[in-house]
Each structure stands twice: as C-alpha cells, then as structure tokens.
Design a protein around this motif. Structure first.
Motif, PDB file in Angstrom:
ATOM      1  N   LEU A 198       0.856  -1.180   0.000  1.00  0.00           N
ATOM      2  CA  LEU A 198       0.000   0.000   0.000  1.00  0.00           C
ATOM      3  C   LEU A 198       0.893   1.231   0.000  1.00  0.00           C
ATOM      4  O   LEU A 198       1.789   1.363   0.844  1.00  0.00           O
ATOM      5  CB  LEU A 198      -0.900   0.016   1.238  1.00  0.00           C
ATOM      6  CG  LEU A 198      -1.711   1.302   1.467  1.00  0.00           C
ATOM      7  CD1 LEU A 198      -2.727   1.509   0.349  1.00  0.00           C
ATOM      8  CD2 LEU A 198      -2.399   1.280   2.829  1.00  0.00           C
ATOM      9  N   ILE A 199       0.651   2.142  -0.939  1.00  0.00           N
ATOM     10  CA  ILE A 199       1.419   3.383  -1.017  1.00  0.00           C
ATOM     11  C   ILE A 199       0.478   4.559  -0.829  1.00  0.00           C
ATOM     12  O   ILE A 199      -0.500   4.707  -1.565  1.00  0.00           O
ATOM     13  CB  ILE A 199       2.146   3.538  -2.361  1.00  0.00           C
ATOM     14  CG1 ILE A 199       3.054   2.331  -2.643  1.00  0.00           C
ATOM     15  CG2 ILE A 199       2.971   4.818  -2.390  1.00  0.00           C
ATOM     16  CD1 ILE A 199       3.776   2.398  -3.981  1.00  0.00           C
ATOM     17  N   THR A 200       0.758   5.402   0.164  1.00  0.00           N
ATOM     18  CA  THR A 200       0.057   6.680   0.263  1.00  0.00           C
ATOM     19  C   THR A 200       0.915   7.719  -0.450  1.00  0.00           C
ATOM     20  O   THR A 200       2.138   7.681  -0.380  1.00  0.00           O
ATOM     21  CB  THR A 200      -0.163   7.097   1.728  1.00  0.00           C
ATOM     22  OG1 THR A 200       1.078   7.533   2.302  1.00  0.00           O
ATOM     23  CG2 THR A 200      -0.712   5.951   2.561  1.00  0.00           C
ATOM     24  N   GLY A 201       0.272   8.638  -1.144  1.00  0.00           N
ATOM     25  CA  GLY A 201       1.033   9.589  -1.950  1.00  0.00           C
ATOM     26  C   GLY A 201       1.556   8.959  -3.224  1.00  0.00           C
ATOM     27  O   GLY A 201       2.529   9.444  -3.805  1.00  0.00           O
ATOM     28  N   GLY A 202       0.912   7.927  -3.680  1.00  0.00           N
ATOM     29  CA  GLY A 202       1.418   7.168  -4.815  1.00  0.00           C
ATOM     30  C   GLY A 202       1.192   7.801  -6.166  1.00  0.00           C
ATOM     31  O   GLY A 202       1.773   7.358  -7.161  1.00  0.00           O
ATOM     32  N   THR A 203       0.359   8.850  -6.244  1.00  0.00           N
ATOM     33  CA  THR A 203       0.133   9.480  -7.547  1.00  0.00           C
ATOM     34  C   THR A 203       1.110  10.627  -7.831  1.00  0.00           C
ATOM     35  O   THR A 203       1.099  11.181  -8.922  1.00  0.00           O
ATOM     36  CB  THR A 203      -1.312  10.016  -7.654  1.00  0.00           C
ATOM     37  OG1 THR A 203      -1.552  10.928  -6.579  1.00  0.00           O
ATOM     38  CG2 THR A 203      -2.315   8.866  -7.596  1.00  0.00           C
ATOM     39  N   LEU A 235      -3.352   4.745  -2.213  1.00  0.00           N
ATOM     40  CA  LEU A 235      -4.358   5.579  -1.569  1.00  0.00           C
ATOM     41  C   LEU A 235      -4.424   6.904  -2.312  1.00  0.00           C
ATOM     42  O   LEU A 235      -3.424   7.604  -2.453  1.00  0.00           O
ATOM     43  CB  LEU A 235      -3.992   5.819  -0.108  1.00  0.00           C
ATOM     44  CG  LEU A 235      -4.889   6.794   0.664  1.00  0.00           C
ATOM     45  CD1 LEU A 235      -6.271   6.198   0.875  1.00  0.00           C
ATOM     46  CD2 LEU A 235      -4.254   7.165   2.009  1.00  0.00           C
ATOM     47  N   SER A 236      -5.611   7.276  -2.792  1.00  0.00           N
ATOM     48  CA  SER A 236      -5.751   8.513  -3.556  1.00  0.00           C
ATOM     49  C   SER A 236      -7.156   9.060  -3.394  1.00  0.00           C
ATOM     50  O   SER A 236      -8.136   8.303  -3.425  1.00  0.00           O
ATOM     51  CB  SER A 236      -5.452   8.270  -5.035  1.00  0.00           C
ATOM     52  OG  SER A 236      -5.717   9.437  -5.801  1.00  0.00           O
ATOM     53  N   VAL A 271      -5.971   6.678 -10.735  1.00  0.00           N
ATOM     54  CA  VAL A 271      -4.828   5.869 -10.307  1.00  0.00           C
ATOM     55  C   VAL A 271      -4.310   4.973 -11.427  1.00  0.00           C
ATOM     56  O   VAL A 271      -3.098   4.905 -11.680  1.00  0.00           O
ATOM     57  CB  VAL A 271      -5.183   5.050  -9.053  1.00  0.00           C
ATOM     58  CG1 VAL A 271      -4.138   3.955  -8.798  1.00  0.00           C
ATOM     59  CG2 VAL A 271      -5.282   5.966  -7.845  1.00  0.00           C
ATOM     60  N   ALA A 272      -5.194   4.271 -12.112  1.00  0.00           N
ATOM     61  CA  ALA A 272      -4.740   3.347 -13.158  1.00  0.00           C
ATOM     62  C   ALA A 272      -3.988   4.089 -14.252  1.00  0.00           C
ATOM     63  O   ALA A 272      -2.955   3.623 -14.747  1.00  0.00           O
ATOM     64  CB  ALA A 272      -5.924   2.580 -13.735  1.00  0.00           C
ATOM     65  N   SER A 317     -10.009   5.983   0.327  1.00  0.00           N
ATOM     66  CA  SER A 317      -9.888   6.540   1.673  1.00  0.00           C
ATOM     67  C   SER A 317      -9.372   5.460   2.607  1.00  0.00           C
ATOM     68  O   SER A 317      -9.624   4.259   2.391  1.00  0.00           O
ATOM     69  CB  SER A 317     -11.261   7.029   2.152  1.00  0.00           C
ATOM     70  OG  SER A 317     -11.243   7.302   3.535  1.00  0.00           O
ATOM     71  N   LEU A 318      -8.670   5.862   3.649  1.00  0.00           N
ATOM     72  CA  LEU A 318      -8.243   4.884   4.653  1.00  0.00           C
ATOM     73  C   LEU A 318      -9.441   4.241   5.329  1.00  0.00           C
ATOM     74  O   LEU A 318      -9.340   3.122   5.849  1.00  0.00           O
ATOM     75  CB  LEU A 318      -7.344   5.555   5.691  1.00  0.00           C
ATOM     76  CG  LEU A 318      -5.897   5.818   5.260  1.00  0.00           C
ATOM     77  CD1 LEU A 318      -5.143   6.590   6.339  1.00  0.00           C
ATOM     78  CD2 LEU A 318      -5.170   4.506   4.941  1.00  0.00           C
ATOM     79  N   ASP A 319     -10.583   4.921   5.314  1.00  0.00           N
ATOM     80  CA  ASP A 319     -11.800   4.327   5.876  1.00  0.00           C
ATOM     81  C   ASP A 319     -12.212   3.083   5.115  1.00  0.00           C
ATOM     82  O   ASP A 319     -12.946   2.236   5.642  1.00  0.00           O
ATOM     83  CB  ASP A 319     -12.940   5.347   5.863  1.00  0.00           C
ATOM     84  CG  ASP A 319     -12.693   6.512   6.800  1.00  0.00           C
ATOM     85  OD1 ASP A 319     -11.997   6.320   7.820  1.00  0.00           O
ATOM     86  OD2 ASP A 319     -13.173   7.623   6.508  1.00  0.00           O
TER      87      ASP A 319
END
Length: 299
Positions: free
Chosen positions: A4-9, A30-31, A37-38, A50-52
């Motif tokens: 899992l990458i946050t800030g991945g975009t 996570l975006s 994302v794709a 969301s992390l939710d």
C-alpha cells in the motif's frame, strides 16, 4: 508482496509503482482521486479512495507512507502550515490506527520524512543520529516521524525515509531549474555556499526497494548521494552539462522578499550523508552530481 502506497500518484510514487509492478509486486495506492490511479500509476495498480475503506480483513504486506502536500508551492501562512501538518501528521496517525485494527498487520512501514528534519546547518556534517532542528520544516518532519513511531509497538519494522533533493528531469527541483538554465539564465542562490544534498531518482528507487526487502534495516536512513555539493557547485555543474553559462546570482534578500520563511529551504542547507545506507552495503549508481545530471539530461 502486496504494498500500500500513500502519496502514490505523485512523481516519486508513480516511479515506485512502476518499479514494484515490474518486479511482480501487487500495488494499491491511496488517492482522493481513485479514478485516476490506473492512468497515472499503471493499469494493474489498484486504488483505495480513503483509509476508511481499508477493512480489517484486508491484508497488506508492506506500507509506504509518502502522502503530503507540496511544501514550497504556497506561502506558509498559519493555515497553510496546518494543511502541511495535517497532510502528513494527521494522515499518519490515521494510518497507524488502521494498522492497529488490521487482522493481519503489515510486516514493515516505510514512512516518509526529509533531510529538513535536521534544520539548517551551514557546516556540520549530518548523519542519521543528528538531532532534529527547530525551524518549521524540521518540526514538520519530526512530528511526521513521531506519528509513525507507534508502528514499532504494533510489531512492524519501521524505516524513516529522510529524503534529500530527488533529481528527476520529469519533475521536482530539477525540472523547475531546467528552463532558466537552458536559456542561459541559471543563477546561484544567495552566496551559493549552502549545501545541497541530492540523490538521483534511480538510486532513490533502488534504496527504497532495498530498505523494503532488507529485514535488518530499521530506523532512519538518509536518502542522499555520498558526494554533497554547494549551491554554487550545483549551478556550475548543471550549466556545464547543458553547455550554457550561469553567470547570474539571485540575491538572498530577493528570495526572502518573494518566498518569506520558505526561502530557508533554498538559502539554508544541510550537508547530509547516507551513513546508514552505506553501512548496509548499498552502492550508489550515481555518487557524483556530474554523472547523475549527464544520465538524466543527455538523452
């Protein structure tokens, strides 16, 4: 491995997605804009809006936490400083809570930070055991790291990525410098004596993959090349690489006037060396700035 990458975009995140998918890892990003994302990160990269949406029974082997609003793009009003803190610190607190709730927890957390952690040091050589500074960017990095610290108590291997200037012709500081330098209008900043601790994007990616896979790696790692340069040296080497003159100088007072407190990011500086990476046996492909810029720009 499912990562899992946050800030991945962002630019660095997209580079990491490509590196992980190329070696066969499964990646989720996570975006807030999951529909993009794709297209940005690769057709095989999944999106988490969301992390939710991270359910306790959803398992990730590793988490790379890079999320954070750009630090220099907007003036540092009190409200902007709060945005910068929330986008890093508050999100990391929430990330730790989701890890706490996970039925099967990740094995490792690589959490973002920056060499701004050390504050401004005109001369001192800085290794990973140096103390945090007390300016805003140092406080931001220190709180960011502190927010990730509970991961250790949850049984994760925790690595802090104290990143320097990542050189990439497609974005970041190098892209912003290219046009004026190509026009022969490149200039040193202030007296040019401030240190610039940099790293070639290829070495950054290799270092992150190494730290992800090395089960003995934990704690802080400076992601910087072992040959630091001053701003004057950086200016001269970039101009030489582009076969352009760089005879100008941007006075410090102009930067102070235009950028306010943010000018510390350009006029301060830290001589940061990657002691911990070298101790793990990491070998840089690009140790000196000249070879790094030639690789990035002579294509």
């Amino acid at each position: 491995m499912h990562i899992l990458i946050t800030g991945g975009t962002g630019l660095i995140g997209r580079r990491l997605c490509a590196a992980f998918t190329a070696r066969g890892d499964q990646v989720t990003v996570l975006s807030r804009r999951p529909h993009l994302v794709a297209g940005l990160c690769g057709a095989d990269v999944r999106a988490l809006a969301s992390l939710d949406d991270w359910q306790p029974d959803q398992h990730f082997d590793a988490v790379i936490n890079l999320a954070g609003e750009p630090i220099i793009d907007k003036a540092w009003s009190e409200s902007r400083k709060q945005v910068l803190l929330d986008s890093r610190v508050a999100l990391t607190h929430k990330l730790i809570e989701k890890i706490r709730q996970a039925s099967i927890k990740p094995q490792v957390l690589l959490s973002g930070s920056a060499i701004g952690y050390y504050g401004i040091h005109p001369e001192e050589v800085l290794y990973e055991d140096a103390q945090a500074g007390n300016d805003f960017s140092a406080t931001l990095c220190e709180q960011w790291e502190q927010a990730a610290a509970p991961a250790k108590d949850l049984g994760l291997r925790l690595v802090y990525l104290r990143t320097g200037l990542v050189l990439d012709e497609a974005g970041g500081v190098l892209k912003k410098m290219l046009l004026p330098f190509q026009l022969g209008m490149g200039s040193r900043l202030g007296n040019g004596k401030q240190w610039m601790s940099w790293i070639h994007r290829q070495d950054y990616l290799r270092a992150v993959l190494r730290l992800l896979d090395d089960e003995q790696a934990h704690g802080a790692f400076n992601l910087t090349a072992p040959m630091v340069v001053t701003n004057t040296e950086f200016t001269q080497i970039l101009a030489h690489t582009l076969h352009r003159p760089a005879l100008l100088m941007t006075p410090a007072f102009v930067l102070n006037l235009v950028l306010g407190e943010r000018s510390d990011l350009l006029l301060g500086g830290q001589k940061v060396l990657p002691k911990a990476l070298l101790a793990r046996g990491f070998q840089f492909d690009f140790s000196d700035l000249s070879s790094a810029l030639i690789n990035l720009l002579k294509k």
